[in-house]
Design an enzyme around this catalytic site. Structure first.
Site, PDB file in Angstrom:
ATOM      1  CB  SER A   1      -1.108  -0.147   1.124  1.00  0.00           C
ATOM      2  OG  SER A   1      -0.060   0.267   2.431  1.00  0.00           O
ATOM      3  CE  LYS A   2      -3.287   4.540  -1.985  1.00  0.00           C
ATOM      4  NZ  LYS A   2      -3.341   2.877  -1.964  1.00  0.00           N
ATOM      5  NE  ARG A   3       0.348   0.554   5.833  1.00  0.00           N
ATOM      6  CZ  ARG A   3       0.955  -0.449   6.206  1.00  0.00           C
ATOM      7  NH1 ARG A   3       2.250  -0.338   6.879  1.00  0.00           N
ATOM      8  NH2 ARG A   3       0.681  -1.732   6.606  1.00  0.00           N
ATOM      9  CG  HIS A   4       4.582  -1.064   1.815  1.00  0.00           C
ATOM     10  ND1 HIS A   4       3.221  -1.545   1.843  1.00  0.00           N
ATOM     11  CD2 HIS A   4       5.059  -1.499   3.160  1.00  0.00           C
ATOM     12  CE1 HIS A   4       3.071  -2.511   2.787  1.00  0.00           C
ATOM     13  NE2 HIS A   4       4.107  -2.252   3.616  1.00  0.00           N
ATOM     14  N   GLY A   5       5.637   3.307  -0.051  1.00  0.00           N
ATOM     15  CA  GLY A   5       6.263   4.057  -1.303  1.00  0.00           C
ATOM     16  C   GLY A   5       5.393   3.956  -2.495  1.00  0.00           C
TER      17      GLY A   5
END
Length: 485
Positions: free
Chosen positions: A258-262
């Site tokens: 998800s977004k928090r992985h980049g």
RNA sequence: GCCCUCAUCGUCUAGUGGCCUAGGACGCUGCCCUUUCAAGGCAGAGAUCAGGGGUUCGAAUCCCCUUGAGGGCGCCA
């Protein structure tokens, strides 16, 4: 039976890594079996679907080279004879309502007048009492009078599918083998929303059948939807397509990507300077492999080698480090004119005025081709050709703040000025000769020279770099460095 | 809570009962090459095949249990 597969994104954002992988596997399966790859837009979420998302998805598919044989096309037209390929358009044509009514008529579906709030409450209570949080089927056998009452009060019904009360529903998954669910656990799912729009499980089955899809290849987050769909197929007396559920793609911490992985969208990776070929190759290897564990594939090779049998059941962690390595491999294989073409937007984007190039830009860009891992790294590597050398502090201190630096730079400056021609070989000979006559080791001269002329301690092969810079510019830079020491 | 799925080096994976003292790739370490940085070449560290029980002459491979992880339980897809 002809092979027909589809990729059916819902246009609620950009094409993500996971979606791209699903699209890729469908595409490869179609190409491998000389089948048809269909693109269908599932825009039945009236709130979140956007036209921009459709455009963005098209763009990413095109970039990846996943061309589809049938479906909605970027120019707004459609290709293929099973259209429309956009669910909102199919809805407008009455396709879903027709099948819903047929199922109501045969008693396999029913109108449900419960409000969303009522259903939520039902689930909440069930959950509290440790029962299954599913719809309890209270509208299954409503009398005509009750229905009229609801309608009179302005209630808009949804249409629900009547699930079998007992028994099991299973299928032979092409990746997971036998999978089965107890029907008791399955809920009477919504086929038609109160708005009249179809819900996913219904629209998907109707369209896959009508579009004669032979194999459904999708993420295994859909496994628990499958028994619902299988029951629908049976109720309609339709043949169930081949089912293949791909493992999920996780982030480095083992949770769903998800977004928090980049960066998660294909477009972002394209912007960062990854090549489409890299992306395709890397994504293919996430959850699929050949028996020889092959890493790099030639153009067209994946299309030839892909096989559902090589698909992994377990989830895969997306590894940007390996992706980046692979991109370097792909960049190295690029013909130099292609490299220039791909690099140009980045170079221009960095504000480098390429008109001032002393030699054809292709030559300069190709100078360090084997080092690039990302197209976006290129501007920083070639920048010094186009503007005065910006001295890297560490390099300057180490190589030019030495007792011999002045003598070396002055001597080289003189030697270069006296040179007849200014080609790589002559420059090298002159430089080595200077070192020899002054009893310097070659490296003692080369390092300061490199820093003086380029500002950096590392860079392209020295003498070709100097040749490209040109005599006048090289001498100018030597003078400048001398003045700064 | 219930259901489903999955489980080999840090990561991607090969492996379908004996060829496995577990192979490849990324990453990591060292050496070589070399004007630098890379690239390349070579070498190496790294997996008691999640744990425990079976079955078998023999199990990473088959069965059972446990554990862990992921997914689902929407008028989202």
């Amino acid at each position: 039976m002809s092979i027909r597969v589809r990729f059916a994104p819902s246009p609620t954002g950009h094409l993500h890594i996971g979606g791209a992988r699903t699209a890729l596997f469908n595409y490869l399966f179609a190409r491998k079996h000389k089948g048809v790859f269909v693109l269908r837009i599932e825009d039945t979420d009236e709130d979140r679907s956007t036209g921009d998302s459709v455009k963005s998805i098209f763009e990413s598919m095109k970039w990846l080279g996943l061309d589809w044989d049938e479906g909605a096309m970027p120019d707004g037209a459609e290709k293929g004879s099973f259209g429309p390929y956009i669910q909102s358009a199919r809805y407008a044509a009455g396709t879903y309502r027709k099948y819903a009514e047929e199922l109501i008529k045969t008693g396999k579906a029913y109108k449900c007048y419960c409000t969303e709030a009522e259903v939520d409450e039902m689930r909440r209570v069930a959950s509290l009492e440790k029962r299954l949080p599913k719809y309890d089927g209270r509208c299954r056998s409503l009398t005509e009078t009750r229905k009229k009452e609801f309608e009179a009060r302005g209630r808009k019904p949804v249409v629900r599918f009547r699930m079998p009360d007992d028994g099991c529903t299973g299928w032979t998954d092409l990746i997971h083998n036998e999978v089965k669910f107890d029907n008791k656990l399955l809920s009477d799912f919504v086929m038609l929303k109160a708005s009249g729009y179809p819900a996913y499980n219904f629209a998907c089955v109707i369209d896959d059948r009508l579009m004669e899809i032979s194999h459904i290849i999708r993420g295994d987050d859909h496994i628990s939807n499958t028994p619902l769909q299988v029951n629908l197929y049976r109720a309609l007396d339709w043949r169930i397509p081949g089912l293949a559920h791909l493992s999920m793609i996780l982030g480095p911490d083992g949770t769903r990507l998800s977004k928090r992985h980049g960066a998660t969208s294909v477009g972002e990776y394209a912007k960062q300077g990854y090549l489409a070929g890299t992306m395709k190759n890397y994504l293919a290897l996430l959850g699929w492999s050949t028996t020889d564990s092959r890493q790099l594939f030639e153009e067209g090779e994946l299309e030839e080698k892909f096989d559902l049998k090589g698909c992994q059941k377990s989830p895969a962690v997306f590894d940007p480090v390996k992706l980046t390595w692979m991109n370097g491999e792909y960049i190295r294989k690029l013909p130099r004119d292609k490299l220039l073409e791909l690099a140009l937007p980045y170079i221009k984007g960095a504000g480098i005025s390429v008109e001032k190039s002393p030699v054809p830009l292709t030559e300069i860009v190709a100078l360090e081709q084997e080092k690039y891992r990302l197209l976006s790294e290129i501007p920083a590597k070639i920048e010094f050709f186009f503007s005065d050398a910006k001295y890297d502090e560490t390099a300057f201190a180490k190589m030019l703040k030495t007792p011999d630096a002045k003598k070396i730079l002055a001597g080289i400056k003189e030697a270069y000025s006296a040179l007849g021609g200014f080609k790589e070989a002559e420059i090298e000979a002159a430089t080595r000769n200077f070192a020899k006559t002054n009893a310097f080791k070659a490296a003692q001269v080369f390092h300061p020279l490199r820093v003086a002329v380029s500002g950096r301690a590392e860079g392209p092969t020295l003498f070709r770099m100097i040749e490209y810079l040109g005599r006048e510019e090289s001498v100018k830079r030597l003078e400048k460095a001398l003045s700064l020491i």
